[in-house]
Motif scaffolding. Structure first.
Motif, PDB file in Angstrom:
ATOM      1  N   THR A  80      23.750 121.634  -0.636  1.00  0.00           N
ATOM      2  CA  THR A  80      24.873 122.542  -0.840  1.00  0.00           C
ATOM      3  C   THR A  80      25.687 122.693   0.445  1.00  0.00           C
ATOM      4  O   THR A  80      25.208 122.431   1.556  1.00  0.00           O
ATOM      5  N   SER A 121      20.892 118.373  -9.349  1.00  0.00           N
ATOM      6  CA  SER A 121      20.776 119.567  -8.498  1.00  0.00           C
ATOM      7  C   SER A 121      19.343 119.884  -8.105  1.00  0.00           C
ATOM      8  O   SER A 121      19.122 120.575  -7.105  1.00  0.00           O
ATOM      9  N   THR A 162      28.357 121.508  -3.587  1.00  0.00           N
ATOM     10  CA  THR A 162      27.781 120.529  -2.669  1.00  0.00           C
ATOM     11  C   THR A 162      28.862 119.854  -1.834  1.00  0.00           C
ATOM     12  O   THR A 162      30.018 119.748  -2.246  1.00  0.00           O
ATOM     13  N   ASP A 190      18.260 116.362  -1.815  1.00  0.00           N
ATOM     14  CA  ASP A 190      18.608 117.668  -1.254  1.00  0.00           C
ATOM     15  C   ASP A 190      18.122 117.734   0.193  1.00  0.00           C
ATOM     16  O   ASP A 190      17.092 118.327   0.504  1.00  0.00           O
TER      17      ASP A 190
END
Length: 273
Positions: free
Chosen positions: A79, A55, A113, A61
């Motif tokens: 996400t 994460s 996600t 990301d």
């Protein structure tokens, strides 16, 4: 219930995660948003020895548009909210924008996600349905190789995928909006935010109809037809409703599910005309 004991590993780079998956294989699970995984752990349906947390892995990301390949690329730690709240999403992937409001509640989308939902492969979930409807694909990576699978090849059954134990779902790719395509999405659930009992997505052009149905079979099912109308379209939807092999369950009868496929299927195709 509470999860069985496990070791926790925070991956600071994608390579950290790949090394852990290579070492532990089936004894490892990847934690990204945890909105599906934690429920599975709490019920002890999965009892991994190691939880690999990606994460906070910055390189995973990211959400970007690949103009050359005409894809919206969503990396493993991005996400759902980071995709949903893109100001350009309606222009990039309208069907995806239509589906997001149906996914649970914004608090869940803020943490969960996109890749996590795809990897979980719940046949009632909206994101696998959209990926299948658009003909998207899944990018898999291990320490030894990279490979890309079409959505229809990635989903193998209820909560089952073609991912190998040492592979990470590195990203998923949603095709960008194509000229001449029109889209619609609808679902029926007991309450807003619940998993869909039946969900339908349509991609319609002047020459063809592609419909995807979730919540009935053990994975999203897509059908491609010429531009049917009237009784021909109703007949095709009826055939599809039987082909999906709907089952009775605690929520609804198989007969009612078949009727939902016919009604929601007609609705999304008409809306996308």
């Amino acid at each position: 219930m509470k999860p069985a004991p496990f070791d926790y590993l925070r991956a600071m780079t994608a390579q950290d995660a790949l090394d852990a998956l290579a070492q532990y294989g089936e004894d490892a699970r990847v934690l990204a948003g945890g909105q599906s995984l934690m429920a599975v752990l709490n019920m002890r349906l999965a009892q991994p020895k190691v939880l690999v947390d990606i994460s906070r892995t910055a390189e995973l990301d990211a959400v970007r548009v690949d103009q050359q390949a005409r894809h919206l690329v969503v990396n493993a730690a991005a996400t759902q909210g980071s995709v949903e709240w893109r100001s350009t999403l309606t222009d990039e992937a309208p069907l995806l924008a239509m589906a997001f409001p149906h996914i649970s509640h914004f608090q869940i989308r803020n943490r969960g996600t996109v890749c996590g939902s795809i990897a979980h492969a719940d046949p009632s979930a909206e994101l696998p349905l959209v990926l299948a409807a658009l003909g998207g694909d899944v990018m898999l990576r291990s320490r030894k190789r990279r490979r890309t699978l079409a959505a229809q090849d990635f989903f193998q059954g209820m909560l089952m995928t073609a991912r190998e134990p040492d592979e990470l779902v590195e990203a998923v790719r949603f095709p960008l909006r194509k000229e001449g395509e029109r889209y619609a999405f609808a679902e029926f659930s007991a309450r807003h935010g619940d998993f869909a009992i039946v969900a339908c997505a349509a991609v319609v052009t002047d020459e063809s109809i592609r419909i995807a149905v979730g919540g009935v079979a053990d994975r999203p099912v897509t059908e491609q037809w010429p531009r049917l109308r009237g009784d021909d379209l109703r007949g095709a939807l009826n055939d599809l409703s039987w082909k999906l092999n709907a089952q009775d369950d605690a929520h609804i009868s198989a007969k009612y599910r078949r009727n939902l496929v016919r009604q929601l299927g007609w609705r999304v195709i008409e809306e996308a005309k």
